[in-house]
Design a protein around this motif. Structure first.
Motif, PDB file in Angstrom:
ATOM      1  N   PRO A 429       0.814  -1.226   0.000  1.00 44.27           N
ATOM      2  CA  PRO A 429       0.000   0.000   0.000  1.00 44.27           C
ATOM      3  C   PRO A 429       0.845   1.273   0.000  1.00 44.27           C
ATOM      4  O   PRO A 429       0.458   2.267  -0.635  1.00 44.27           O
ATOM      5  CB  PRO A 429      -0.815  -0.111   1.296  1.00 44.27           C
ATOM      6  N   ILE A 432       1.984   1.855  -3.516  1.00 41.98           N
ATOM      7  CA  ILE A 432       0.869   2.333  -4.341  1.00 41.98           C
ATOM      8  C   ILE A 432       0.583   3.798  -4.046  1.00 41.98           C
ATOM      9  O   ILE A 432       0.365   4.608  -4.955  1.00 41.98           O
ATOM     10  CB  ILE A 432      -0.378   1.456  -4.094  1.00 41.98           C
ATOM     11  N   VAL A 558      -7.265  -2.506  -2.287  1.00 39.72           N
ATOM     12  CA  VAL A 558      -6.054  -3.329  -2.302  1.00 39.72           C
ATOM     13  C   VAL A 558      -6.105  -4.366  -1.187  1.00 39.72           C
ATOM     14  O   VAL A 558      -5.802  -5.552  -1.389  1.00 39.72           O
ATOM     15  CB  VAL A 558      -4.801  -2.442  -2.173  1.00 39.72           C
ATOM     16  N   GLU A 606       0.299   0.982 -10.551  1.00 33.93           N
ATOM     17  CA  GLU A 606      -0.598   0.578  -9.466  1.00 33.93           C
ATOM     18  C   GLU A 606      -1.205  -0.795  -9.734  1.00 33.93           C
ATOM     19  O   GLU A 606      -1.249  -1.653  -8.837  1.00 33.93           O
ATOM     20  CB  GLU A 606      -1.702   1.620  -9.303  1.00 33.93           C
ATOM     21  N   SER A 607      -1.670  -1.015 -10.942  1.00 33.80           N
ATOM     22  CA  SER A 607      -2.312  -2.293 -11.264  1.00 33.80           C
ATOM     23  C   SER A 607      -1.329  -3.457 -11.161  1.00 33.80           C
ATOM     24  O   SER A 607      -1.684  -4.548 -10.690  1.00 33.80           O
ATOM     25  CB  SER A 607      -2.919  -2.241 -12.667  1.00 33.80           C
ATOM     26  N   ILE A 610      -0.766  -4.263  -7.452  1.00 36.31           N
ATOM     27  CA  ILE A 610      -1.923  -4.973  -6.888  1.00 36.31           C
ATOM     28  C   ILE A 610      -1.908  -6.436  -7.332  1.00 36.31           C
ATOM     29  O   ILE A 610      -2.166  -7.354  -6.536  1.00 36.31           O
ATOM     30  CB  ILE A 610      -3.230  -4.286  -7.320  1.00 36.31           C
ATOM     31  N   GLN A 613       0.818  -8.345  -5.480  1.00 38.15           N
ATOM     32  CA  GLN A 613       0.442  -8.532  -4.086  1.00 38.15           C
ATOM     33  C   GLN A 613      -0.517  -9.705  -3.934  1.00 38.15           C
ATOM     34  O   GLN A 613      -0.372 -10.536  -3.027  1.00 38.15           O
ATOM     35  CB  GLN A 613      -0.210  -7.265  -3.529  1.00 38.15           C
ATOM     36  N   CYS A 614      -1.511  -9.776  -4.803  1.00 37.70           N
ATOM     37  CA  CYS A 614      -2.473 -10.884  -4.742  1.00 37.70           C
ATOM     38  C   CYS A 614      -1.775 -12.228  -4.957  1.00 37.70           C
ATOM     39  O   CYS A 614      -2.071 -13.215  -4.270  1.00 37.70           O
ATOM     40  CB  CYS A 614      -3.573 -10.685  -5.783  1.00 37.70           C
TER      41      CYS A 614
END
Length: 700
Positions: A429, A432, A558, A606-607, A610, A613-614
């Motif tokens: 985060p 981001i 997020v 940003e995408s 994310i 991270q997932c």
């Protein structure tokens, strides 16, 4: 001595299992070794047999509770030999008593496994699953709460960067202390009792923290709230594992871990739907404000309260009761488990066939002896100090030769996993937000040498830089400044009223005959400025910003996606835990997570951040689940919660270090966080492969 002619024939002395004749008196005797002996006596001569034959049928089967014939003299001597040490326990060496206890515990472990298999897996375990799942859900919520409320709490409390950092770390500090302290107490006071204490502490202080106004008191409430919920995690896994058979343990403990994910999803969804509505709440004068983020904190205490209420209807762990010698209570609970499951399966006629369960030798009786004397506070002092000593002895026991290597290896695996995982879930985060700030700064508007006079500003100025401007006889009324800088500018005979600001500064400006009334433009916002005949009247107290940050919404999204991404990993780990084993699950998951870290070098948007991270969260969850399972299985019942608490406390210490280290590199470099996380995961994963496999062993 008294002789009954119905029982003693022809002058021969009769001996029975239920009564023995000694010195002219009858003393009740019940075998205490836990083994059935009715059919073990060798055949005797016809004239030595009793004429009392009740309890036998044609096949010579013995019914429970009936007279079972005269035992052989050799068996009587053996029983007396087994009974003799019980009288002289106070004169025996402690090492002998502990050796006898260890032997008893080994017998109990195998017998208890058979009993749990007879009880079956059904309605009772599923009920307990959801009750303890709510407690685990509360732990997941606690991790996310502070991160979600920080952007709004800083508006109400005027938090500096250092204060925000402390608020983020204080929860982990409380969890670390609570895991060690309450985990140790659970091995002495009981699983249910300590879990109720833990959840009650968390619910009370989480509820209270939503109402307090001061930063210091709010910090204290979150610390104690974290202490309570931190103690629940080791107790939940120890508690639930003691109602599961060997074949079901790995799978169902993994399913239980899903509630931590549900807690994260719940916190993210509630934050997304409640916090942006900053007007939700009420105010009492100018001092007390109850805004939407406080409503969110209140809602987040609901899973803990629900678990606390439901837990009142659950029994204590029978395995724990057997460890402390409470045989009858444990038997009644196991019968309840059996009957509940059989009724749910449509077989209420099935009878619980266990009549006696082995209980280990009880060695520690100091509390009971001392509590019968002295005043009430002396008794409590003795009780508390003795329990604390026993907890400390349990901690040291985890480092004895038998468990030292396992404890040290598990400690390294827990620490490396926590350092990388908690460090990265904070770093994602922050990165981001940093990318957003860069994009925001790239859109800044710059105004040079503007001259404005006799104009009234009553609107919002945002993301602007004003250089070498001149403002004469202007009014700034009821307006907001957001990310605005005035450099080398002149303000003469201006009037500021009811102005709120965020990240707004005046640098090298000259301010002449200007009035600031009811504003939050404090002295520190004027950098190297000349203030000539300038008046500040009735400055605003506290923070009064109500800017709705667009990036706050993205942070909720997020966290929501990160929590949801662990669902596939949870399902896979639950289905494969008992098939491939705990060790391969930990090692494989950590090594795959390390590979995922390297792809973060390509996360420049940003995408992309994310997405990575997932992927990282989904790959690492299997290692967390397997760590929970193997930690439960490696330690005996009277040390299980203590060992889990120590390792989980070390995990929270790793989380504190990870948060501090990784956050310090945001905006500087990505290399250090990525390499640190990857190397920690690789090292921990390879070390985990040296741990013993516990898939086939019973709970000791």
């Amino acid at each position: 001595g008294y002789r009954n002619t119905n029982l003693y024939q022809g002058g021969r002395e009769a001996n029975q299992d239920d009564y023995r004749y000694q010195d002219g008196n009858y003393e009740g005797y019940t075998p205490n070794d836990g083994y059935y002996r009715g059919g073990d006596e060798p055949a005797q001569e016809e004239d030595a047999q009793s004429d009392v034959t009740e309890g036998h049928d044609e096949d010579d089967e013995v019914y429970e509770g009936e007279y079972q014939g005269i035992p052989h003299p050799d068996d009587i001597k053996e029983k007396q030999k087994k009974r003799a040490p019980a009288v002289d326990d106070e004169y025996r060496d402690r090492a002998d008593l502990m050796a006898e206890r260890m032997e008893d515990e080994e017998q109990l472990a195998h017998q208890y496994e058979n009993i749990i298999e007879e009880c079956g897996h059904g309605r009772f375990q599923w009920t307990l699953f959801f009750v303890l799942g709510l407690a685990l859900m509360a732990d997941g919520v606690e991790v996310f709460v502070v991160g979600f409320v920080l952007p709004s709490a800083e508006k109400d409390m005027c938090l500096s960067s250092s204060n925000k950092g402390m608020l983020g770390l204080i929860v982990y500090l409380g969890m670390m202390v609570g895991a060690v302290m309450l985990g140790g107490l659970a091995d002495k006071l009981g699983r249910k009792k300590c879990l109720i204490i833990s959840l009650a502490i968390n619910a009370a202080f989480a509820f209270l923290s939503s109402f307090v106004q001061g930063y210091g008191f709010f910090l204290f409430c979150r610390l104690i709230s974290g202490l309570g919920i931190g103690g629940s995690l080791p107790i939940v896994f120890a508690y639930f594992s003691e109602f599961l058979s060997r074949e079901k343990r790995g799978e169902h403990l993994s399913w239980l871990c899903m509630f931590w994910m549900i807690g994260g999803i719940f916190a993210s969804a509630m934050a997304w739907s409640i916090i942006p509505h900053y007007g939700w709440g009420f105010s009492m004068g100018t001092k007390y404000h109850f805004h939407s983020w406080r409503v969110f904190v209140l809602v987040c205490s609901l899973p803990c309260i629900a678990s606390l209420v439901a837990l009142k209807f659950m029994p204590e762990s029978p395995r724990f009761l057997l460890e402390i010698g409470k045989h009858d209570e444990a038997w009644m609970i196991l019968k309840q488990v059996h009957d509940t499951n059989m009724r749910a399966k449509g077989e209420p006629e099935r009878v619980f066939t266990v009549s006696y369960i082995k209980t280990p030798k009880q060695v520690d009786e100091f509390i009971e002896i001392q509590s019968s004397t002295g005043t009430w506070y002396q008794r409590w002092l003795v009780r508390i100090t003795t329990i604390l000593k026993q907890v400390w002895d349990n901690v040291l026991y985890c480092l004895t030769a038998q468990y030292r290597m396992n404890t040290l290896m598990l400690a390294v695996v827990w620490f490396t996993m926590a350092l990388s995982y908690y460090g990265l879930i904070v770093w994602f985060p922050d990165m981001i937000r940093y990318l957003q700030d860069e994009a925001y700064e790239s859109r800044v508007k710059i105004f040079d040498e503007e001259e404005v006079s006799h104009f009234t500003f009553n609107f919002t100025l945002e993301n602007q830089i004003h250089r070498n401007g001149e403002y004469r006889n202007d009014k700034f009324i009821g307006m907001k400044f957001k990310e605005v800088r005035f450099e080398d500018s002149l303000f003469e005979e201006c009037y500021f009223e009811d102005v709120t600001s965020s990240e707004t500064f005046f640098e090298n400006c000259t301010i002449i005959s200007t009035v600031f009334y009811n504003t939050d433009l404090y002295e520190h916002k004027f950098i190297n400025c000349r203030l000539i005949n300038t008046t500040f009247m009735k400055e605003k107290e506290g923070c009064h910003l109500d800017f709705e940050e667009d990036n706050d919404f993205l942070i909720y999204l997020v966290s929501f996606l990160g929590s949801l991404s662990v669902l596939p990993g949870n399902i896979i780990s639950a289905l494969l835990m008992d098939k491939i084993g705990r060790i391969k699950m930990i090692g494989g998951s950590m090594l795959i997570s390390a590979v995922c870290c390297f792809f973060l070098f390509f996360g420049n948007s940003e995408s992309a951040m994310i997405g990575w991270q997932c992927l990282f969260c989904g790959a690492s969850i299997a290692a967390w689940n397997a760590l929970d399972v193997i930690t439960v299985e490696l330690y005996p019942t009277d040390k299980r919660a203590t060992a889990f608490g120590i390792l989980n406390g070390l995990c929270k210490f790793g989380a504190i270090l990870g948060n501090s280290i990784f956050a310090s590199f945001v905006g500087i470099t990505k290399v250090v966080p990525i390499l640190l996380a990857s190397s920690a995961l690789v090292g921990g994963g390879l070390l985990a492969l040296r741990l013993p496999e516990t898939r086939e062993q019973v709970l000791m």
